[in-house]
Design a protein around this motif. Sequence first.
Motif, PDB file in Angstrom:
ATOM      1  N   UNK A 246       0.824  -1.207   0.000  1.00 15.87           N
ATOM      2  CA  UNK A 246       0.000   0.000   0.000  1.00 15.87           C
ATOM      3  C   UNK A 246       0.861   1.260   0.000  1.00 15.87           C
ATOM      4  N   UNK A 247       0.193   2.371  -0.314  1.00 15.81           N
ATOM      5  CA  UNK A 247       0.826   3.689  -0.322  1.00 15.81           C
ATOM      6  C   UNK A 247       0.008   4.608   0.570  1.00 15.81           C
ATOM      7  N   UNK A 248       0.674   5.358   1.451  1.00 22.86           N
ATOM      8  CA  UNK A 248       0.018   6.354   2.302  1.00 22.86           C
ATOM      9  C   UNK A 248       0.532   7.732   1.926  1.00 22.86           C
ATOM     10  N   UNK A 249      -0.387   8.683   1.852  1.00 18.88           N
ATOM     11  CA  UNK A 249      -0.010  10.055   1.508  1.00 18.88           C
ATOM     12  C   UNK A 249      -0.741  11.058   2.392  1.00 18.88           C
ATOM     13  N   UNK A 250      -0.072  12.150   2.718  1.00 22.69           N
ATOM     14  CA  UNK A 250      -0.719  13.357   3.210  1.00 22.69           C
ATOM     15  C   UNK A 250      -0.526  14.363   2.088  1.00 22.69           C
ATOM     16  N   UNK A 251      -1.603  14.751   1.441  1.00 20.62           N
ATOM     17  CA  UNK A 251      -1.492  15.476   0.178  1.00 20.62           C
ATOM     18  C   UNK A 251      -2.541  16.589   0.118  1.00 20.62           C
ATOM     19  N   UNK A 252      -2.117  17.745  -0.379  1.00 21.50           N
ATOM     20  CA  UNK A 252      -3.024  18.887  -0.515  1.00 21.50           C
ATOM     21  C   UNK A 252      -3.272  19.177  -1.989  1.00 21.50           C
ATOM     22  N   UNK A 253      -4.526  19.099  -2.429  1.00 22.32           N
ATOM     23  CA  UNK A 253      -4.849  19.460  -3.813  1.00 22.32           C
ATOM     24  C   UNK A 253      -5.079  20.961  -3.955  1.00 22.32           C
ATOM     25  N   UNK A 254      -4.669  21.501  -5.077  1.00 24.71           N
ATOM     26  CA  UNK A 254      -4.903  22.920  -5.358  1.00 24.71           C
ATOM     27  C   UNK A 254      -5.852  23.116  -6.529  1.00 24.71           C
ATOM     28  N   UNK A 255      -6.453  22.016  -6.977  1.00 23.68           N
ATOM     29  CA  UNK A 255      -7.537  22.043  -7.949  1.00 23.68           C
ATOM     30  C   UNK A 255      -8.599  21.049  -7.486  1.00 23.68           C
ATOM     31  N   UNK A 256      -9.857  21.299  -7.837  1.00 21.75           N
ATOM     32  CA  UNK A 256     -10.940  20.448  -7.358  1.00 21.75           C
ATOM     33  C   UNK A 256     -10.737  18.991  -7.730  1.00 21.75           C
ATOM     34  N   UNK A 257     -10.285  18.718  -8.944  1.00 22.72           N
ATOM     35  CA  UNK A 257     -10.097  17.340  -9.381  1.00 22.72           C
ATOM     36  C   UNK A 257      -8.640  16.897  -9.314  1.00 22.72           C
ATOM     37  N   UNK A 258      -7.811  17.693  -8.637  1.00 22.56           N
ATOM     38  CA  UNK A 258      -6.376  17.409  -8.622  1.00 22.56           C
ATOM     39  C   UNK A 258      -6.025  16.057  -8.027  1.00 22.56           C
ATOM     40  N   UNK A 259      -6.598  15.745  -6.853  1.00 24.13           N
ATOM     41  CA  UNK A 259      -6.251  14.505  -6.179  1.00 24.13           C
ATOM     42  C   UNK A 259      -6.674  13.291  -6.994  1.00 24.13           C
ATOM     43  N   UNK A 260      -7.898  13.292  -7.483  1.00 22.21           N
ATOM     44  CA  UNK A 260      -8.364  12.145  -8.260  1.00 22.21           C
ATOM     45  C   UNK A 260      -7.541  11.965  -9.528  1.00 22.21           C
ATOM     46  N   UNK A 261      -7.142  13.069 -10.148  1.00 21.32           N
ATOM     47  CA  UNK A 261      -6.315  12.982 -11.352  1.00 21.32           C
ATOM     48  C   UNK A 261      -4.929  12.429 -11.039  1.00 21.32           C
ATOM     49  N   UNK A 262      -4.375  12.811  -9.889  1.00 23.90           N
ATOM     50  CA  UNK A 262      -3.065  12.282  -9.483  1.00 23.90           C
ATOM     51  C   UNK A 262      -3.132  10.772  -9.300  1.00 23.90           C
ATOM     52  N   UNK A 263      -4.131  10.297  -8.563  1.00 23.92           N
ATOM     53  CA  UNK A 263      -4.245   8.853  -8.310  1.00 23.92           C
ATOM     54  C   UNK A 263      -4.493   8.106  -9.616  1.00 23.92           C
ATOM     55  N   UNK A 264      -5.309   8.667 -10.478  1.00 21.75           N
ATOM     56  CA  UNK A 264      -5.599   8.045 -11.770  1.00 21.75           C
ATOM     57  C   UNK A 264      -4.331   7.940 -12.622  1.00 21.75           C
ATOM     58  N   UNK A 265      -3.577   9.017 -12.675  1.00 23.46           N
ATOM     59  CA  UNK A 265      -2.357   9.034 -13.487  1.00 23.46           C
ATOM     60  C   UNK A 265      -1.307   8.085 -12.920  1.00 23.46           C
ATOM     61  N   UNK A 266      -1.143   8.101 -11.593  1.00 21.64           N
ATOM     62  CA  UNK A 266      -0.197   7.188 -10.961  1.00 21.64           C
ATOM     63  C   UNK A 266      -0.571   5.740 -11.257  1.00 21.64           C
ATOM     64  N   UNK A 267      -1.861   5.423 -11.134  1.00 23.12           N
ATOM     65  CA  UNK A 267      -2.310   4.064 -11.396  1.00 23.12           C
ATOM     66  C   UNK A 267      -2.049   3.636 -12.823  1.00 23.12           C
ATOM     67  N   UNK A 268      -2.309   4.522 -13.757  1.00 19.09           N
ATOM     68  CA  UNK A 268      -2.104   4.192 -15.168  1.00 19.09           C
ATOM     69  C   UNK A 268      -0.632   3.872 -15.444  1.00 19.09           C
ATOM     70  N   UNK A 269       0.252   4.692 -14.928  1.00 23.58           N
ATOM     71  CA  UNK A 269       1.685   4.451 -15.118  1.00 23.58           C
ATOM     72  C   UNK A 269       2.138   3.170 -14.411  1.00 23.58           C
ATOM     73  N   UNK A 270       1.765   3.064 -13.119  1.00 23.65           N
ATOM     74  CA  UNK A 270       2.352   1.984 -12.323  1.00 23.65           C
ATOM     75  C   UNK A 270       1.792   0.610 -12.697  1.00 23.65           C
ATOM     76  N   UNK A 271       0.501   0.512 -12.980  1.00 25.28           N
ATOM     77  CA  UNK A 271      -0.070  -0.789 -13.335  1.00 25.28           C
ATOM     78  C   UNK A 271       0.560  -1.312 -14.618  1.00 25.28           C
ATOM     79  N   UNK A 272       0.732  -0.432 -15.585  1.00 31.92           N
ATOM     80  CA  UNK A 272       1.374  -0.850 -16.835  1.00 31.92           C
ATOM     81  C   UNK A 272       2.808  -1.317 -16.577  1.00 31.92           C
ATOM     82  N   UNK A 273       3.534  -0.532 -15.793  1.00 32.70           N
ATOM     83  CA  UNK A 273       4.919  -0.906 -15.457  1.00 32.70           C
ATOM     84  C   UNK A 273       4.967  -2.248 -14.742  1.00 32.70           C
ATOM     85  N   UNK A 274       4.120  -2.421 -13.730  1.00 25.95           N
ATOM     86  CA  UNK A 274       4.136  -3.625 -12.904  1.00 25.95           C
ATOM     87  C   UNK A 274       3.755  -4.861 -13.722  1.00 25.95           C
ATOM     88  N   UNK A 275       2.732  -4.743 -14.556  1.00 24.68           N
ATOM     89  CA  UNK A 275       2.286  -5.886 -15.347  1.00 24.68           C
ATOM     90  C   UNK A 275       3.328  -6.315 -16.373  1.00 24.68           C
TER      91      UNK A 275
END
Length: 246
Positions: free
Chosen positions: A60-89
């Motif tokens: 698992x990954x734990x973060x304390x993170x502050x978004x500065x855009x309304x959709x910033x956090x969800x976009x970060x997690x989405x982008x991280x997942x897209x990169x990392x799942x492809x790499x891991x697989x």
Amino acid sequence: MARLPRFVLIGLPQHVIIWGNNREPIFYAEADYQFCLDKLKKACDKHSCDVHADVVMTNYVHLLITPHKTDGLSKVIQMLGRYYVQYFNVTYQRTGTLWEGRYKATLIDSKHYALGCYRYIELNPVRANMVEHPAEYPWSSYKFNALGEPNQLVVPHELYKQPGKNSSDRREAYRDLFSVNVPRKTVDEIREATNKSWILGSEYFKDMIEDKINRPLNPRARGGDRKSEKFKKKSIESDPIDFIDF
């Protein structure tokens, strides 16, 4: 049943947990951890989020993170997942999902809980009996926050920067926080709030933001006639404001 919408208040930190599917390992080699952190940095830069504390554990990954855009956090997690799942697989010659559903997140009352969440996150390897001190674990923000080791991902929260006149004083004050154990009650509160997506904060903080989101902030009390004055009085008397000193 429809999923509850996430609520985000720009400029306020969130405690986030991303689990591996079925709680299985999602990091094996040093390269895996480094790839994840590199892509997290890239995602945060693109979507305007600041990571204040982090730890990457085996599953698992734990973060304390502050978004500065309304959709910033969800976009970060989405982008991280897209990169990392492809790499891991590709790396481990597998297919299919890697994350366990939606990420867990809770809005944090900075004044009373931010530094507590810093400690909670960076003490994960100690609670897991992987190391005796957070400085011994290489995949967390502790060495930056406490020792000044370079870390391009981490951005200090304003509360972190308050003690002392310079960075050396601030790091010393931060290290002092770890001389006292995080109370079990606090650990349980952080876990419950994050897993259930409740607000983590004082009653005063919850009152201030209640009108900003269209959903309950806490589990509703059970039993009794909630419309009666007797019930309301009893609820107030039995639920005093609980401020936690970190």
